[in-house]
Design an enzyme around this catalytic site. Structure first.
Site, mmCIF file in Angstrom:
data_model
loop_
_atom_site.group_PDB
_atom_site.id
_atom_site.type_symbol
_atom_site.label_atom_id
_atom_site.label_comp_id
_atom_site.label_asym_id
_atom_site.label_seq_id
_atom_site.Cartn_x
_atom_site.Cartn_y
_atom_site.Cartn_z
ATOM 1 N N CYS A 2 0.823 -1.217 0.000
ATOM 2 C CA CYS A 2 0.000 0.000 0.000
ATOM 3 C C CYS A 2 0.861 1.273 0.000
ATOM 4 O O CYS A 2 1.895 1.332 0.652
ATOM 5 C CB CYS A 2 -0.871 0.040 1.247
ATOM 6 S SG CYS A 2 -1.866 -1.433 1.430
ATOM 7 N N TRP A 83 -2.850 -2.736 -1.681
ATOM 8 C CA TRP A 83 -2.410 -4.052 -2.120
ATOM 9 C C TRP A 83 -3.147 -5.034 -1.213
ATOM 10 O O TRP A 83 -2.916 -5.078 -0.013
ATOM 11 C CB TRP A 83 -0.895 -4.174 -1.964
ATOM 12 C CG TRP A 83 -0.339 -5.430 -2.532
ATOM 13 C CD1 TRP A 83 -0.205 -5.754 -3.854
ATOM 14 C CD2 TRP A 83 0.178 -6.538 -1.794
ATOM 15 N NE1 TRP A 83 0.349 -6.996 -3.977
ATOM 16 C CE2 TRP A 83 0.603 -7.499 -2.746
ATOM 17 C CE3 TRP A 83 0.321 -6.824 -0.437
ATOM 18 C CZ2 TRP A 83 1.159 -8.728 -2.366
ATOM 19 C CZ3 TRP A 83 0.878 -8.037 -0.070
ATOM 20 C CH2 TRP A 83 1.299 -8.970 -1.028
ATOM 21 N N ASN A 109 -1.960 0.932 5.921
ATOM 22 C CA ASN A 109 -1.025 -0.019 5.319
ATOM 23 C C ASN A 109 -0.613 -0.979 6.417
ATOM 24 O O ASN A 109 -0.241 -0.548 7.504
ATOM 25 C CB ASN A 109 0.207 0.732 4.784
ATOM 26 C CG ASN A 109 1.298 -0.208 4.304
ATOM 27 O OD1 ASN A 109 1.024 -1.358 3.972
ATOM 28 N ND2 ASN A 109 2.519 0.291 4.251
ATOM 29 N N GLY A 110 -0.682 -2.299 6.151
ATOM 30 C CA GLY A 110 -0.279 -3.276 7.145
ATOM 31 C C GLY A 110 -1.398 -4.259 7.412
ATOM 32 O O GLY A 110 -2.321 -4.413 6.612
ATOM 33 N N GLU A 499 17.459 -16.821 -10.237
ATOM 34 C CA GLU A 499 17.047 -15.433 -10.469
ATOM 35 C C GLU A 499 16.490 -15.274 -11.886
ATOM 36 O O GLU A 499 15.492 -14.578 -12.100
ATOM 37 C CB GLU A 499 18.234 -14.485 -10.215
ATOM 38 C CG GLU A 499 18.016 -13.028 -10.583
ATOM 39 C CD GLU A 499 16.877 -12.332 -9.838
ATOM 40 O OE1 GLU A 499 16.269 -12.934 -8.950
ATOM 41 O OE2 GLU A 499 16.582 -11.168 -10.188
ATOM 42 N N LYS A 503 12.681 -13.970 -12.621
ATOM 43 C CA LYS A 503 12.354 -12.810 -13.472
ATOM 44 C C LYS A 503 11.296 -13.203 -14.503
ATOM 45 O O LYS A 503 10.363 -12.453 -14.764
ATOM 46 C CB LYS A 503 13.603 -12.283 -14.201
ATOM 47 C CG LYS A 503 14.581 -11.519 -13.343
ATOM 48 C CD LYS A 503 14.144 -10.132 -12.919
ATOM 49 C CE LYS A 503 13.452 -10.093 -11.607
ATOM 50 N NZ LYS A 503 14.179 -10.147 -10.387
ATOM 51 N N LYS A 625 6.032 -4.072 -4.700
ATOM 52 C CA LYS A 625 7.459 -3.754 -4.660
ATOM 53 C C LYS A 625 8.025 -4.012 -3.271
ATOM 54 O O LYS A 625 9.134 -4.505 -3.118
ATOM 55 C CB LYS A 625 7.667 -2.283 -5.042
ATOM 56 C CG LYS A 625 9.117 -1.829 -5.035
ATOM 57 C CD LYS A 625 9.915 -2.550 -6.097
ATOM 58 C CE LYS A 625 11.387 -2.198 -6.084
ATOM 59 N NZ LYS A 625 12.170 -3.185 -6.873
#
Ligand code: M6R
Length: 630
Positions: A2, A83, A109-110, A499, A503, A625
């Site tokens: 968020c 989110w 947020n949380g 990795e 991706k 993110k």
């Protein structure tokens, strides 16, 4: 995760005052989009009422809603990108949530861990709920305290006091921002375990999940501490703890330019960030050694004597950062001879790990806010371990709570999929490994100097790979229909393979797996069928033992079963050509440093394939993110 923005401005025409809250908040939300979200909303206080709009989906949906049903001009507002955690990404579950008969609006947020218990209590009092969220429970609790406990009386502390009392009841992680129609020139916020920063303006003040939320207006910021409440008006910022005792935040100047967060001419932030990598590695190396090649990691505040007593290192991280940790393990064990484990942060503290004062915890986090890693670090500290944070975000929670920090200097990473931060993390981990080796005498100064010199050549080598990206881009575009891609690597090539697979999963939403090449014959080889694309990260033929030969054998094993092999190999390795449909060459470099090069073609491949499918590479679906919930 968020994104949160709050704003209060003046109506009397002073410097900078009088911005329309809607514009400031929307602009802040745009800048916070990189955090990942699936709905957005905004509330403003005007004409003695709260007006709010909220919509699932991207900010453009909210903007269309605002065009259809405009909000009044206002000097006080809050905005949110959500989110989803409790309840799906619907209009109803989007924030703000209203309480106190629609006079109070709250964003969050949380996660409120005791929301179910509080909801029962409020239901028993006759409160009704419109959403499935824990946030609406927090809003209702705040509204109930404000109205029924304080009688809506400003003399009893109003919204600020109500927030203090509400926070005393809440468990979990939260940043909360609230506005009330009775106090039209105030935003009250609270912070526990989730990020919140105050922006100091002239005749106006701001709140943001991070400074991007208000960077267009001010560079002066105040970092809030844990369990603090802040009340902002256009002229004042008052901070207390949850019990009303005066508290202090830490004021600092934001030193990055908003332009550095723009795309720099590339079609996506991700592509720009891939191209930022030579600089990200360079910046991370700069200023860390003297002219004699002696490492001087001044920011490592841990007493060098204590570092000498370390008998075990545990690297804690998640996702891409954990793969950086895997690379670090090979380097640190090789250079320092200290047993090094790498553990996913969310697994760590639930297995009763063996940690004591001789354990060095190295956490790796781009954001510095990943809740799983933060909690793991806190747990390790409680057990007496020393903690070092490798982090890209100045002033974020994990480095603040660690004994020491080694900042990566990759610059802001906006795309959800991590690229430049990964290379910068590996670089910082190498520096830490070399520093420990220097301190403990595991390596001669000359050897350290040589490795630093090799590291110094890496940025130019990455640039060479980027200059030749057309070939790998073409391959990515041509494989847009692939259903599954496998990645193989050995030694430091193994985390690179993982990795590469991550991706592709993140960006192109196709099945991808990274395997240790030697593990293939123990099961995964059953996946190989005619035409299966398999990337193989081939170690240098100049490298140790028979590593190269072993990987070449693995290539032959999969080819014999119909795989289409795509090889990342070192320049001059002509032998691999015979076994590959495609070969991408990377410049020569010592084996332990090769991940800084071998990863780059895999990033470009995933970007090109996902772009060819028409996907948003900056904000892949379902991802955030910064993952600030456990
Ligand atoms: O901010 P952090 O480095 O702690 O984040 C850890 C992971 O969430 C992150 O690396 C994630 O895996 C990225 N989406 C990878 O591209």
């Amino acid at each position: 995760m968020c994104g949160i923005v709050g704003y209060v401005g003046h109506s009397d025409g002073r410097v900078n005052a009088g911005h329309n809250a809607l514009d400031v908040v929307l602009e802040g939300l745009r800048r916070l989009e990189y955090r990942g979200y699936d709905s957005a909303g905004i509330a403003v206080v005007a004409d003695g009422t709260i007006s709010s709009r909220k919509k699932s989906g991207k900010l453009n949906n909210l903007i269309s809603e605002l065009e259809a049903r405009p909000l009044p001009e206002s000097l006080t507002g809050i905005g949110h990108t959500r989110w989803a955690t409790h309840g799906g990404p619907t209009d109803q579950n989007a924030h703000p949530h209203l309480a106190d008969g629609g006079k109070l609006a709250l964003i969050h947020n949380g996660i409120i861990e005791n929301f179910a218990e509080l909801k029962q209590e409020l239901l028993a009092k006759g409160v009704t709920f419109q959403s499935e969220t824990d946030t609406e429970v927090a809003a209702a609790l705040l509204g109930d305290i404000y109205r029924n406990q304080l009688g809506g009386d400003a003399a009893k502390g109003g919204l600020t006091r109500a927030m203090q009392l509400a926070c005393q009841r809440l468990e979990g992680a939260f940043t909360l921002l609230a506005v009330h129609a009775d106090q039209p020139d105030v935003v009250v916020a609270a912070r526990r375990n989730s990020p919140l920063v105050v922006g100091l303006g002239e005749g106006e003040n701001f709140l943001g999940s991070d400074v991007s939320g208000f960077i267009d207006y001010t560079r002066r910021a105040v970092e809030l501490g844990q369990d603090q409440i802040v009340t902002i008006t256009a002229d004042a910022v008052d901070i207390t703890d949850f019990y009303g005792a005066p508290a202090q935040g830490k004021e600092y100047e934001v030193n990055w330019d908003p332009a550095s967060a723009e795309k720099g001419g590339f079609p996506s932030f991700m592509e720009k960030e891939i191209h930022d990598q030579p600089d990200a590695v360079l910046q991370t190396l700069l200023g860390r050694s003297d002219i004699h090649g002696k490492l001087t990691l001044d920011e490592l505040r841990i007493d060098p004597q204590l570092l000498k007593t370390v008998d075990k290192i545990i690297v804690l991280a998640c996702g891409t950062s954990a793969y950086a940790g895997q690379v670090a393990k090979y380097a640190i064990e090789n250079w320092c001879r200290i047993p090094t484990e790498v553990e996913l942060s969310h697994e760590f503290r639930y297995r009763d790990p063996i940690v004591d004062e001789n354990t060095l915890i190295v956490s790796i986090s781009q954001s510095g806010e990943t809740m799983d890693t933060l909690m793991a670090v806190r747990y390790a500290k409680e057990q007496g371990a020393k903690t070092v944070s490798i982090c890209n975000t100045n002033g974020s929670t994990i480095p603040r709570e660690s004994d020491a920090v080694l900042y990566t200097h990759a610059g802001p990473e906006i795309a959800v999929a991590s690229t430049k931060a990964f290379l910068a993390q590996i670089t910082a981990a190498y520096l830490l490994g070399l520093y420990l080796a220097q301190l403990r005498g595991n390596k001669f100064q000359g050897e350290i100097k040589d490795i630093l010199a090799d590291l110094g050549k890496i940025p130019a080598k990455i640039q060479r790979i980027l200059d030749n990206e057309a070939q790998i881009k073409e391959l990515g575009q041509s494989m847009a229909d692939a259903k599954s891609v496998l990645f193989l690597g050995r030694h430091v090539g193994f985390p690179v393979a993982m990795e590469g697979a991550l991706k592709l999963k993140e960006l192109a939403y196709i099945h991808a797996e990274g395997f240790a090449a030697g593990e293939l014959k123990h099961g995964p080889i059953a996946l190989i069928e005619e035409g299966q694309p398999v990337f193989v990260v081939v170690p240098s033929p100049r490298g140790r033992d028979s590593l190269h030969a072993k990987v070449v054998s693995n290539i032959q094993e999969v080819r014999a079963r119909g795989a289409k092999t795509i090889v990342i190999a070192e320049e001059g390795d002509e032998a691999v050509k015979a076994y590959a449909e495609h070969v991408f060459y990377i410049p020569e470099t010592p084996t332990l440093l090769a991940p800084l090069l071998a990863t780059v073609p895999l990033q470009i491949f995933a970007l090109a394939l996902a772009s060819a499918k028409g996907y948003d590479v900056d904000q892949p679906r379902n991802l955030a993110k910064s993952v600030t919930v456990e």
